[in-house]
Design a protein around this motif. Sequence first.
Motif, PDB file in Angstrom:
ATOM      1  N   PHE A  68       0.846  -1.213   0.000  1.00  0.00           N
ATOM      2  CA  PHE A  68       0.000   0.000   0.000  1.00  0.00           C
ATOM      3  C   PHE A  68       0.873   1.252   0.000  1.00  0.00           C
ATOM      4  CE2 PHE A  68       0.675   1.229   4.407  1.00  0.00           C
ATOM      5  CZ  PHE A  68       1.064   0.036   4.997  1.00  0.00           C
ATOM      6  N   ASP A  69       0.211   2.396  -0.311  1.00  0.00           N
ATOM      7  CA  ASP A  69       0.928   3.679  -0.335  1.00  0.00           C
ATOM      8  C   ASP A  69       1.113   4.166   1.087  1.00  0.00           C
ATOM      9  OD1 ASP A  69       1.249   3.981  -3.019  1.00  0.00           O
ATOM     10  OD2 ASP A  69      -0.686   4.978  -3.319  1.00  0.00           O
ATOM     11  N   PHE A  70       2.351   4.187   1.535  1.00  0.00           N
ATOM     12  CA  PHE A  70       2.584   4.551   2.933  1.00  0.00           C
ATOM     13  C   PHE A  70       2.371   6.051   3.133  1.00  0.00           C
ATOM     14  CE2 PHE A  70       5.354   5.591   6.573  1.00  0.00           C
ATOM     15  CZ  PHE A  70       4.749   4.781   7.522  1.00  0.00           C
ATOM     16  N   ASP A  71       2.836   6.856   2.173  1.00  0.00           N
ATOM     17  CA  ASP A  71       2.698   8.313   2.307  1.00  0.00           C
ATOM     18  C   ASP A  71       1.230   8.725   2.365  1.00  0.00           C
ATOM     19  OD1 ASP A  71       3.200   7.204  -0.345  1.00  0.00           O
ATOM     20  OD2 ASP A  71       2.696   9.210  -1.110  1.00  0.00           O
ATOM     21  N   PRO A  88       7.226   9.718  -0.969  1.00  0.00           N
ATOM     22  CA  PRO A  88       6.252   8.785  -1.549  1.00  0.00           C
ATOM     23  C   PRO A  88       6.862   7.378  -1.623  1.00  0.00           C
ATOM     24  CG  PRO A  88       7.155  10.237  -3.232  1.00  0.00           C
ATOM     25  CD  PRO A  88       7.743  10.679  -1.943  1.00  0.00           C
ATOM     26  N   ILE A  89       6.151   6.414  -1.084  1.00  0.00           N
ATOM     27  CA  ILE A  89       6.703   5.041  -1.101  1.00  0.00           C
ATOM     28  C   ILE A  89       5.592   4.015  -0.886  1.00  0.00           C
ATOM     29  CG2 ILE A  89       7.280   5.088   1.372  1.00  0.00           C
ATOM     30  CD1 ILE A  89       9.559   3.423  -1.104  1.00  0.00           C
ATOM     31  N   GLU A  90       5.726   2.943  -1.605  1.00  0.00           N
ATOM     32  CA  GLU A  90       4.809   1.812  -1.395  1.00  0.00           C
ATOM     33  C   GLU A  90       5.493   0.838  -0.450  1.00  0.00           C
ATOM     34  OE1 GLU A  90       3.773  -0.163  -5.009  1.00  0.00           O
ATOM     35  OE2 GLU A  90       1.874   0.913  -5.133  1.00  0.00           O
ATOM     36  N   ILE A  91       4.797   0.357   0.529  1.00  0.00           N
ATOM     37  CA  ILE A  91       5.460  -0.633   1.417  1.00  0.00           C
ATOM     38  C   ILE A  91       4.569  -1.871   1.584  1.00  0.00           C
ATOM     39  CG2 ILE A  91       6.669   1.191   2.710  1.00  0.00           C
ATOM     40  CD1 ILE A  91       4.960   0.281   5.143  1.00  0.00           C
ATOM     41  N   LYS A  92       5.223  -2.914   2.120  1.00  0.00           N
ATOM     42  CA  LYS A  92       4.523  -4.186   2.346  1.00  0.00           C
ATOM     43  C   LYS A  92       4.219  -4.317   3.831  1.00  0.00           C
ATOM     44  CE  LYS A  92       5.490  -8.562   0.154  1.00  0.00           C
ATOM     45  NZ  LYS A  92       6.607  -9.411  -0.238  1.00  0.00           N
ATOM     46  N   GLY A  93       2.946  -4.503   4.157  1.00  0.00           N
ATOM     47  CA  GLY A  93       2.632  -4.659   5.586  1.00  0.00           C
ATOM     48  C   GLY A  93       1.128  -4.665   5.794  1.00  0.00           C
ATOM     49  N   ASP A  94       0.711  -4.684   7.065  1.00  0.00           N
ATOM     50  CA  ASP A  94      -0.716  -4.643   7.380  1.00  0.00           C
ATOM     51  C   ASP A  94      -1.114  -3.178   7.562  1.00  0.00           C
ATOM     52  OD1 ASP A  94      -3.171  -4.530   8.785  1.00  0.00           O
ATOM     53  OD2 ASP A  94      -2.868  -6.588   9.511  1.00  0.00           O
ATOM     54  N   LYS A  95      -1.819  -2.652   6.588  1.00  0.00           N
ATOM     55  CA  LYS A  95      -2.135  -1.227   6.554  1.00  0.00           C
ATOM     56  C   LYS A  95      -2.904  -0.804   7.810  1.00  0.00           C
ATOM     57  CE  LYS A  95      -4.575   2.089   3.685  1.00  0.00           C
ATOM     58  NZ  LYS A  95      -5.567   2.230   2.649  1.00  0.00           N
ATOM     59  N   HIS A  96      -3.861  -1.624   8.200  1.00  0.00           N
ATOM     60  CA  HIS A  96      -4.706  -1.265   9.331  1.00  0.00           C
ATOM     61  C   HIS A  96      -3.884  -1.191  10.623  1.00  0.00           C
ATOM     62  CE1 HIS A  96      -7.860  -1.258  12.265  1.00  0.00           C
ATOM     63  NE2 HIS A  96      -7.384  -2.385  12.780  1.00  0.00           N
ATOM     64  N   ARG A  97      -2.972  -2.178  10.790  1.00  0.00           N
ATOM     65  CA  ARG A  97      -2.153  -2.214  12.015  1.00  0.00           C
ATOM     66  C   ARG A  97      -1.146  -1.054  12.040  1.00  0.00           C
ATOM     67  NH1 ARG A  97      -4.858  -4.767  15.736  1.00  0.00           N
ATOM     68  NH2 ARG A  97      -5.510  -6.823  15.126  1.00  0.00           N
ATOM     69  N   ILE A 125      10.939  -1.666   3.824  1.00  0.00           N
ATOM     70  CA  ILE A 125       9.979  -1.405   2.753  1.00  0.00           C
ATOM     71  C   ILE A 125       9.374  -2.709   2.217  1.00  0.00           C
ATOM     72  CG2 ILE A 125       9.796  -0.508   0.383  1.00  0.00           C
ATOM     73  CD1 ILE A 125      11.961   1.591   1.307  1.00  0.00           C
ATOM     74  N   ASN A 126      10.231  -3.717   2.054  1.00  0.00           N
ATOM     75  CA  ASN A 126       9.741  -4.983   1.479  1.00  0.00           C
ATOM     76  C   ASN A 126       9.361  -6.013   2.524  1.00  0.00           C
ATOM     77  OD1 ASN A 126       9.998  -4.275  -1.241  1.00  0.00           O
ATOM     78  ND2 ASN A 126      12.221  -4.491  -1.043  1.00  0.00           N
ATOM     79  N   GLY A 127       9.166  -5.555   3.710  1.00  0.00           N
ATOM     80  CA  GLY A 127       8.806  -6.500   4.779  1.00  0.00           C
ATOM     81  C   GLY A 127      10.020  -7.089   5.450  1.00  0.00           C
ATOM     82  N   GLU A 128      11.175  -7.035   4.768  1.00  0.00           N
ATOM     83  CA  GLU A 128      12.412  -7.443   5.437  1.00  0.00           C
ATOM     84  C   GLU A 128      13.571  -6.634   4.901  1.00  0.00           C
ATOM     85  OE1 GLU A 128      13.665 -11.435   3.079  1.00  0.00           O
ATOM     86  OE2 GLU A 128      12.060 -11.642   4.569  1.00  0.00           O
ATOM     87  N   ARG A 129      14.663  -6.579   5.677  1.00  0.00           N
ATOM     88  CA  ARG A 129      15.798  -5.733   5.318  1.00  0.00           C
ATOM     89  C   ARG A 129      16.565  -6.328   4.135  1.00  0.00           C
ATOM     90  NH1 ARG A 129      18.004  -2.644   9.489  1.00  0.00           N
ATOM     91  NH2 ARG A 129      19.058  -1.584   7.763  1.00  0.00           N
TER      92      ARG A 129
END
Length: 698
Positions: free
Chosen positions: A407-410, A436-445, A550-554
Motif C-alpha cells: 500500500f501507499d505509505f505516504d 512517496p513510497i509503497e510498502i509491504k505490511g498490514d495497513k490497518h495495524r 519497505i519490502n517486509g524485510e531488510r
Amino acid sequence: MYSTLPNLGRTYKNNVVVSYYKLVSLKPTFYPILQTMTDYAELLKQLQLQVDSLQGENLELKRSQRKEIDSRDINDAASEMLRINQLRYRTIFENSLLGNKIIGSDLKILQVNQALVDMLGYQSKNEITGKIIIEFAHPDYAGDWQILQQRLWSKRLPSFNLETRLVKKNGESIWVNVISMLFRDGNDMLGFTTIEDISDRRSEFDVLRMREENFRTITNIIPQQVFTAAPNGKLVFVNKQVCDYLGKTDAEIIQKGWDESIHPEDVEKCRAAWSTSVQSGKDFTIEFRLKNEQDDYRWFLGRATALRNDEDSITLWLGTNTDIQAQKDNEHRKDEFLSIVSHELRTPLTSIKLYNQLSQKNGSPEKQAEFTSKSKSHIIRLERLITDLLDVSRINAGKMTYNIETFDFDKLIKETVDSLQLLNNNHELVVQECDPIEIKGDKHRIEQVLNNLILNAIKYSPDATQVIINSKVISDSIIVSIQDFGIGIKEKDLTRLFDRYYRVDNSSMRFDGLGMGLYISAEILKRHNGSLWIESEPGKGSTFNFLLPINGERNLTVVDTDNKTFYSANFIEVRYNEEKGWLETEWLGYQNLESVKKGCMAILEMVKAAKYTQILNDNTLVRGNWSEAADWGASFWFPALREAGLKQFAWIYSPSAFSRLAADRSVQTDLGDFQTHFFTDKESAEEWLGRQKMFDRV
Ligand code: ADP
C-alpha cells in the motif's frame, strides 16, 4: 649358733624347706657328738642346746613352711586361673566374629584370628602374621591410622577407635571400625586390636551423606529459600539463599530464627500459623514480608510440609520461602488497572448518556445535531479503548492476525493525520517530509501505530501547539518520526515504556490512558521486522521514531569479506587492526534485530577463525532500536564470543540514550574472564583495550 650344726634334717625343694617331719628322726644324726661327750651334764647341755636350737629352727621352719604352703596354694590357684583365662581368651580371640590381632612393639602382627583373615580375603594366618596392618590400609586412610598408632605407642592415647578402610586381597576395599589398646605381657608391651567390618552400615551412611550433600547442592541451586526444622519447629538447616537474603550466616539464623526480619504486621500471624502446624502436623502456608540485608521488605510465600517415618511420626519439616513480590506487584497493578479501566470506560459512557438525555429533552434539529456530533468523539474513544483491550489479549494469546498487502505509505500518513486533525483543534499536525513510497505490511495495524503515536504526542503536550511528523526513505527502510514539545520522559522511564500497562507515574495522574498503546505499537512493529525508539528530554518534548523495512524485510547486503580479517556490508564494517591487534567493528545506520543478528554472527565466525581476544565495537553511527538486539546479544552472542576465546569487548555507545539504556540493561559486563566495558568515545575505549592487552601479557 645354728650355723655350727650340720645342715641335716632338712630337705629342700626349690630352695624352700619342705620337710617338717624329719625333725623326728633327728637323734641318729647326733651320734657322733654323743660318742665324743663323756660328761653327761655336758651332754645334756649340748643336747639342750641342740634341742633349743632345733626348736628355734623348727619354729622358723614352721613359719616359713606355712608360708610356703600358702603361696603354693595361691600359685596353683593363679596358674589354674591363668590357664582357664588363657583358654577363654584364646577361644574368644579365635572364635570372635570380629577380626582380632596382637602386635608387638615393632607393630608387626604376632597373632591374628581367622575372622580377620577372612575379612581381608586371605586363606591362612601365615599370609598376615609378621606384616604391619597399615600395609592393608587403603592409601587414602593409612595416614590417619598411623598417627593414632604412634600416639597409642607413645602413651599419649590409652586406646583409639577409628573408622577406616582396608583393602582386601582381591583389591576390594571395605569399611572397618578399629579399636586398639596396649597391654602388658610379662615384660613386653603388646597391642591388641579388634576390627569390625562395617561396610554395610557405612554404605548406608554414605548413601545418607550423599543424599544430604545432594540435598544441599540442589537447595543452593534453586532460587527459593529452603529450610528444614526439627519436629518441634526449631530450625535445623537453611540454604545459601536464606543467608544471602538476610545477610547472616546459617549458624546465626539457625540459632536465632528469622522472626526479627519478618514485618512487624506479619510476625504474629506467622508465629501462630507455624505453631499450629507444628502441633497439628498439617502443612504450613503463609504469605509474609521478610526484610533483606538492605532493609527492604519483600513478599514471600512460606510453605512447609512434615516428613514422616514408617510409624507416621514427624521426622523433619521441609520448607521453602518463594519470593512473590512480582506477583504482588502484578496483583496490585491489576487492581489498579481494573479501576483505571472502569474509570476510562465510564467517562465517555457518562458523556454519551448525558448528550442522549439532552438531545431527548431538546428537540431542535440543530441542537440534536450538535449533541450527536459531541457524543461521536466519546464513542470513538470508547471504541478505541475496547479495541486496545482486545488487542492486548490477542497479543498475549499469540492470536493477533496480520493481513499483509502492498500500500501507499505516504497516503496512509496523510489520511491518518487529516482525520486526527479534525478531532483535535488545539494542535497543528505538521507533516514536514513524506517521501512517496509503497510498502509491504498490514495497513490497518500500521495505521494503529501512527494513531497511537500522534495521539500520545498531542496528549502529552497539553501546552504545545504543534506536532511534527516526518517520513523518510533511507536505504531499504522507511523511517518515521513524530515529534512533540510536551512533558518529555525521564531517562529511567524510557526503557520500560513498552511494557504492558506501564505508565510514567507523574503523568498517569494527569492524563487518561491505560498504558497499552506503546505496548501494542511495539508488538506490531516487531511483527513487521521494524523497530521503535525514543529520544526525549523532560520538559522539552519527545520524538518517537520507528523503522519499517519497505519490502517486509531488510536488504542486508555483504559487499566483500574474507571471513577472517574483514567483512564489509551495507550495515556494518568489520576489520582487523593489525597494528593494535584487535578486531574493529563499526555499525552503520539503522539497525533492527535482523541486521544485528546477521552482523554479530559474522563477527563471531571471524573471532573463531582467527582467535581474536579483543573487539572494539563502535556504535557511534547507529540509528534505531537496539532493545531486543541487546537482549539477544546478552543471552546468546556474548556467551558465544566468550566460548570462542574473546576476552575484552569495548563498546562505544550510540549517541541515543535509549540505545545506551537498552545496552546497559541487557548486557552483563562481567562474565568471569570475559569483560564488556562501555565508553562514550573511541579514545578511552582504545586505551582500555591497550591496557588490558598489557595485563594479559604480564
Ligand atoms: P497511555 O498513553 O494510555 O498511558 P501508552 O502505552 O501510549 O499508554 O504510553 C505509556 C506511557 O508512556 C504513558 O502513560 C506516558 O507516561 C508515556 N508517554 C507516551 N507517549 C509520550 C509522549 N509523547 N510524551 C511523554 N510521555 C509519553
